[in-house]
Design an enzyme around this catalytic site. Structure first.
Site, short mmCIF file in Angstrom:
data_model
loop_
_atom_site.label_atom_id
_atom_site.label_comp_id
_atom_site.label_asym_id
_atom_site.label_seq_id
_atom_site.Cartn_x
_atom_site.Cartn_y
_atom_site.Cartn_z
N GLY A 27 -71.61 15.36 11.21
CA GLY A 27 -71.15 14.89 12.50
C GLY A 27 -70.38 15.98 13.21
O GLY A 27 -69.81 16.88 12.56
N GLN A 32 -64.81 19.87 19.40
CA GLN A 32 -64.89 20.89 18.34
C GLN A 32 -65.63 22.15 18.80
O GLN A 32 -65.56 23.18 18.14
CB GLN A 32 -65.57 20.32 17.09
CG GLN A 32 -64.74 19.23 16.41
CD GLN A 32 -65.43 18.69 15.18
OE1 GLN A 32 -66.31 17.84 15.29
NE2 GLN A 32 -65.07 19.20 14.01
N CYS A 84 -63.62 18.04 7.43
CA CYS A 84 -63.89 18.25 8.85
C CYS A 84 -64.20 19.72 9.07
O CYS A 84 -63.51 20.58 8.52
CB CYS A 84 -62.67 17.83 9.67
SG CYS A 84 -62.91 18.00 11.44
N LEU A 85 -65.24 19.99 9.86
CA LEU A 85 -65.61 21.39 10.11
C LEU A 85 -64.46 22.16 10.79
O LEU A 85 -64.40 23.37 10.68
CB LEU A 85 -66.86 21.46 10.99
CG LEU A 85 -68.14 20.89 10.37
CD1 LEU A 85 -69.28 20.95 11.38
CD2 LEU A 85 -68.51 21.60 9.09
N GLU A 131 -65.65 10.67 13.78
CA GLU A 131 -66.12 11.43 14.94
C GLU A 131 -65.50 10.96 16.25
O GLU A 131 -65.13 11.76 17.10
CB GLU A 131 -67.65 11.37 15.05
CG GLU A 131 -68.39 12.06 13.91
CD GLU A 131 -67.93 13.48 13.64
OE1 GLU A 131 -67.55 14.18 14.61
OE2 GLU A 131 -67.89 13.88 12.48
N HIS A 155 -62.00 12.09 17.08
CA HIS A 155 -61.91 13.43 17.67
C HIS A 155 -61.80 13.36 19.20
O HIS A 155 -61.17 14.20 19.83
CB HIS A 155 -63.16 14.26 17.35
CG HIS A 155 -63.10 14.99 16.03
ND1 HIS A 155 -62.21 16.01 15.78
CD2 HIS A 155 -63.84 14.86 14.90
CE1 HIS A 155 -62.41 16.49 14.55
NE2 HIS A 155 -63.38 15.81 13.99
#
Ligand code: NI
Length: 188
Positions: A46, A51, A101-102, A144, A147
């Site tokens: 996701g 981001q 989380c990326l 997601e 965010h």
């Protein structure tokens, strides 16, 4: 289509309450494509627009990689525009599961989440969807869509764990973490 850099904590874009998308035009379609590419490059399931530095209410999710264990997610690849969690089923099971989380590389923590939520969103054709979502997808959506309100999964962990990851996050905010990670990776 372009794979972009994922912004890393504590980038200011990650703290913003994002603006709704007012129409799906070519610019938005390009952002969606770029987000999928970026997510695949980073091997995520996701990604949310903030981001990649876009403060708009847009997330992409692809759960196909999980289809070996969750056959219902075979081919699941969707963009969620202006998603909104209308209701959380407080009667549904509260499950604890590890999340990452990326934008917060190297940190994985258990997060408690309800397994059934009522969600509204628009698809890429700007058609409205209104569904009850269950299971793992409900977790990914909660992560997601948080965010889009500037909320990270580390804001959702227990106070004790929050204290423990605080030092790591502080190091990350000073850029120490990434340097350490590269050094470690180079030694392999
Ligand atoms: Ni995330």
């Amino acid at each position: 289509m372009t794979a972009l850099n994922v912004l890393i904590y504590p980038d200011d874009h990650l703290k913003v309450v994002c603006e709704p998308v007012t129409e799906v035009n070519d610019a938005i379609r390009k952002i969606v494509d770029d987000m999928f590419d970026t997510m695949y490059q980073e091997e995520g399931i996701g990604l949310a627009a903030p981001q990649i530095g876009r403060s708009i209410r847009l997330s992409v999710i692809d759960l196909d990689v999980l289809s070996e264990h969750y056959p219902e997610y075979k081919g699941f690849r969707k963009a969620f525009i202006n998603p909104h969690i209308l209701e959380v089923d407080e009667e549904s099971e509260m499950l604890t599961s590890e999340e990452g989380c990326l934008s917060i590389p190297g940190i994985h923590e258990n997060v408690d989440r309800r397994t059934r939520i009522h969600v509204k969103w628009m698809d890429e054709d700007f058609n409205e969807h209104d569904e009850w979502i269950e299971g793992y997808l409900a977790r990914v959506m909660q992560h997601e869509f948080d965010h889009l309100d500037g909320v990270l999964f580390t804001d959702r962990i227990s106070p004790l764990r929050k204290q423990l990851v605080k030092n790591k996050l502080t190091a990350m905010s000073k850029g120490k973490y990434r340097a350490a990670y590269r050094t470690k990776a180079a030694q392999r």
